[in-house]
Design a protein around this motif. Sequence first.
Motif, PDB file in Angstrom:
ATOM      1  N   LEU A  91       5.535  12.760   0.127  1.00 56.28           N
ATOM      2  CA  LEU A  91       4.970  11.854  -0.876  1.00 56.28           C
ATOM      3  C   LEU A  91       5.458  10.432  -0.631  1.00 56.28           C
ATOM      4  O   LEU A  91       4.704   9.467  -0.727  1.00 56.28           O
ATOM      5  CB  LEU A  91       5.383  12.304  -2.275  1.00 56.28           C
ATOM      6  CG  LEU A  91       4.513  13.331  -2.999  1.00 56.28           C
ATOM      7  CD1 LEU A  91       5.164  13.711  -4.325  1.00 56.28           C
ATOM      8  CD2 LEU A  91       3.116  12.796  -3.240  1.00 56.28           C
ATOM      9  N   LYS A  92       6.749  10.303  -0.324  1.00 55.81           N
ATOM     10  CA  LYS A  92       7.329   8.976  -0.110  1.00 55.81           C
ATOM     11  C   LYS A  92       6.776   8.329   1.152  1.00 55.81           C
ATOM     12  O   LYS A  92       6.415   7.139   1.140  1.00 55.81           O
ATOM     13  CB  LYS A  92       8.855   9.087  -0.046  1.00 55.81           C
ATOM     14  CG  LYS A  92       9.498   9.571  -1.321  1.00 55.81           C
ATOM     15  CD  LYS A  92      11.003   9.410  -1.323  1.00 55.81           C
ATOM     16  CE  LYS A  92      11.692  10.380  -0.412  1.00 55.81           C
ATOM     17  NZ  LYS A  92      13.165  10.357  -0.565  1.00 55.81           N
ATOM     18  N   VAL A  99       0.858   1.664   1.383  1.00 57.74           N
ATOM     19  CA  VAL A  99       1.238   0.295   1.017  1.00 57.74           C
ATOM     20  C   VAL A  99       1.231  -0.602   2.245  1.00 57.74           C
ATOM     21  O   VAL A  99       0.697  -1.725   2.216  1.00 57.74           O
ATOM     22  CB  VAL A  99       2.621   0.287   0.336  1.00 57.74           C
ATOM     23  CG1 VAL A  99       3.151  -1.146   0.198  1.00 57.74           C
ATOM     24  CG2 VAL A  99       2.548   0.951  -1.033  1.00 57.74           C
ATOM     25  N   LEU A 100       1.801  -0.122   3.342  1.00 56.44           N
ATOM     26  CA  LEU A 100       1.836  -0.924   4.571  1.00 56.44           C
ATOM     27  C   LEU A 100       0.425  -1.254   5.050  1.00 56.44           C
ATOM     28  O   LEU A 100       0.156  -2.377   5.497  1.00 56.44           O
ATOM     29  CB  LEU A 100       2.602  -0.169   5.657  1.00 56.44           C
ATOM     30  CG  LEU A 100       2.750  -0.901   6.994  1.00 56.44           C
ATOM     31  CD1 LEU A 100       3.529  -2.204   6.827  1.00 56.44           C
ATOM     32  CD2 LEU A 100       3.438   0.003   8.024  1.00 56.44           C
ATOM     33  N   THR A 101      -0.484  -0.308   4.934  1.00 52.88           N
ATOM     34  CA  THR A 101      -1.876  -0.556   5.322  1.00 52.88           C
ATOM     35  C   THR A 101      -2.487  -1.680   4.497  1.00 52.88           C
ATOM     36  O   THR A 101      -3.169  -2.563   5.029  1.00 52.88           O
ATOM     37  CB  THR A 101      -2.706   0.732   5.165  1.00 52.88           C
ATOM     38  OG1 THR A 101      -2.162   1.753   5.995  1.00 52.88           O
ATOM     39  CG2 THR A 101      -4.161   0.498   5.536  1.00 52.88           C
ATOM     40  N   ILE A 137       8.594  -5.188  -4.922  1.00 49.86           N
ATOM     41  CA  ILE A 137       8.313  -3.818  -5.341  1.00 49.86           C
ATOM     42  C   ILE A 137       8.723  -3.671  -6.799  1.00 49.86           C
ATOM     43  O   ILE A 137       9.891  -3.883  -7.146  1.00 49.86           O
ATOM     44  CB  ILE A 137       9.093  -2.799  -4.486  1.00 49.86           C
ATOM     45  CG1 ILE A 137       8.853  -3.035  -2.987  1.00 49.86           C
ATOM     46  CG2 ILE A 137       8.713  -1.375  -4.893  1.00 49.86           C
ATOM     47  CD1 ILE A 137       7.458  -2.778  -2.522  1.00 49.86           C
ATOM     48  N   LEU A 138       7.786  -3.326  -7.660  1.00 47.79           N
ATOM     49  CA  LEU A 138       8.085  -3.024  -9.054  1.00 47.79           C
ATOM     50  C   LEU A 138       8.314  -1.520  -9.167  1.00 47.79           C
ATOM     51  O   LEU A 138       7.386  -0.728  -8.990  1.00 47.79           O
ATOM     52  CB  LEU A 138       6.931  -3.452  -9.963  1.00 47.79           C
ATOM     53  CG  LEU A 138       6.511  -4.924  -9.903  1.00 47.79           C
ATOM     54  CD1 LEU A 138       5.392  -5.187 -10.903  1.00 47.79           C
ATOM     55  CD2 LEU A 138       7.696  -5.842 -10.179  1.00 47.79           C
ATOM     56  N   GLY A 139       9.566  -1.144  -9.435  1.00 48.33           N
ATOM     57  CA  GLY A 139       9.926   0.270  -9.494  1.00 48.33           C
ATOM     58  C   GLY A 139      10.716   0.662  -8.261  1.00 48.33           C
ATOM     59  O   GLY A 139      10.169   0.682  -7.158  1.00 48.33           O
ATOM     60  N   VAL A 147       9.971   2.926  -0.257  1.00 44.97           N
ATOM     61  CA  VAL A 147       9.017   1.939   0.258  1.00 44.97           C
ATOM     62  C   VAL A 147       9.729   0.610   0.523  1.00 44.97           C
ATOM     63  O   VAL A 147       9.540  -0.010   1.572  1.00 44.97           O
ATOM     64  CB  VAL A 147       7.859   1.739  -0.738  1.00 44.97           C
ATOM     65  CG1 VAL A 147       6.974   0.558  -0.311  1.00 44.97           C
ATOM     66  CG2 VAL A 147       7.016   3.000  -0.848  1.00 44.97           C
ATOM     67  N   ALA A 148      10.578   0.182  -0.423  1.00 47.19           N
ATOM     68  CA  ALA A 148      11.304  -1.080  -0.265  1.00 47.19           C
ATOM     69  C   ALA A 148      12.195  -1.058   0.981  1.00 47.19           C
ATOM     70  O   ALA A 148      12.196  -2.011   1.779  1.00 47.19           O
ATOM     71  CB  ALA A 148      12.140  -1.356  -1.515  1.00 47.19           C
TER      72      ALA A 148
END
Length: 308
Positions: A91-92, A99-101, A137-139, A147-148
Amino acid sequence: MSIALILNSGRAEEWKAEINKHLPEIKVEVYPQIENYDEIEFALCWKPEEDYYAHFPNLKVIQSAGAGIDHLFPKSIPAHIRTCRIVDPMLKSDMFEHVLTCLMHSMKNFSAYATDKAKKHWEPLVYKSIAQTSVTILGLGEIGGYVAERLVQLGFKVNGWSSSPKSLQGVNAFTGIGGLGSAVENTDFIVNVLPLTDSTRGILNHELFNLCAKGTVLVNVGRGEHLVEEHLLAAIARKQIAHAYLDVFHQEPLPVDHPFWNCSAIFITPHVASRTNIGSSVMQVVDNYSRMAAGRPLLNEVSLEKGY
């Protein structure tokens, strides 16, 4: 004891087969075809109907089939029922790739070039490199933090914002309402990966957009209810927000008459940023069932009060 699958996703039979591979002696039933509701102590759920738990008088554990629990009506779940979520490395990584896309699609002007191709128009545009690009990144939970950190490893300048303090290598972290403005004021991209709670509902609104630099790009892969839709359209109209990549919506599927379809600055994906991989997640469900049966602590149990 038996397991109920309450899954509004069309994947119930796949889940059932995988669970039975590991728990062949346990009855696994797909709601509403339940032989004896009194026997159900464990329920695997995704977007169930309201008050679903009330059908099962002996229910002990509600297991979300995904990373979030907002779809489970957490505020109404009785306190004696324990609630868990899936924490899956796939999932991560899937979320990071999505996001990168979005970031690279925007940074390298692919949308503009697609429009130019339709017009047979040739015009090289100035693009941004990773080292020049800042992302907020929010969260910063399991998924947002991952992701961060991955973006930092690639060379992006990364800010992060969360409700509680976080320490992540290379991430300039902010917290609290006072820190939100500092997190977004000079960023190129805002990526929302927040859980949906009372305090985060509607957080992507005109107040936040007005704190951003003109031309900021929004990526929402959290929940549709994080976004005040009319505020986004207004921010795009005045070019405060240049583009928005939206994967989640208040109503899904997105109605055909929704104004987002006709806004060229909004890119729509049908809630596909990260999807629970049953093969890599099933052992968490199996393990939690076994833990419940043995009276041991559960994996990835959540706070119903906090909503995550």
